[in-house]
Design a protein around this motif. Sequence first.
Motif: not given
Ligand SMILES: [Zn+2]
Length: 233
Positions: A63-65, A67-70, A171-173, A210-212
């Motif tokens: 979803t994006h680059g 560090p907590d996603h890659i 993602g983190d939207v 991404g979170h929750g």
């Molecule tokens: Zn995140």
Amino acid sequence: MAVKCVIEGVQLVPMGMANAFLIEADDGLALIDAGFPGKQATVFGAIRGLGRSLDQLKHLIFTHGHPDHIGSAAAIVRETGARTYMHPLDIPMAESGGPFRPMRAAPGLLRQGCNLLFHPDERVEPVAIDQPLTAGEILPLAGGFEVIHTPGHCAGQVALLWRPGRMLFVGDVYMNLMGLGDPVGFENLNDGRASQRKLASLSFNAAGFGHGAPIARDASTRFRDEWGEKSAA
Ligand SMILES: [Zn+2]
Ligand SMILES: [Zn+2]
């Protein structure tokens, strides 16, 4: 937290304080995001839990680059050979492994809260991206993912709408940690608000964050209540 089924064909894979999602389709497995570093064993366990082998993970879409996603991506690609996908604006961060573009803490959140999930000077193992994502394209895998560019939190962020299950991966939207709310920070707050409204205008059934906690049904109704046109004034 254990791997769990969100809707048919979608497993939530907990990767520390971040989520990844494993999608099972006729043409193989696809993973959305790769969590914090050192969490690859959780993904491998989820794949084997479906009775599949590691080389059946064919696609890793980010979803994006951040560090907590890659974080575990390089380790996952080494074992599975999965093809990687990311929006071009974030590819330099993934392929360098940091530093990351700075964000400002979300309105109402202290800087310490922002640093909880993200620090621009963090370094993770770099991961090569095989295919840049284009806004508006339909990725022809696992029954089709619509790619929606959603900058603000991160310039190269995309949301992914998985057509067969009508599930939107945001993602983190937004996060869904203590109810639906903002991500920890924004590179550009105005863009972030526009992206939140853009997703709230779509029709979908389930949502993954991404979170929750994910939402299994009627998610677009809840998004509209929170960020739709009538509350945007
Ligand atoms: Zn995140
Ligand atoms: Zn992020």
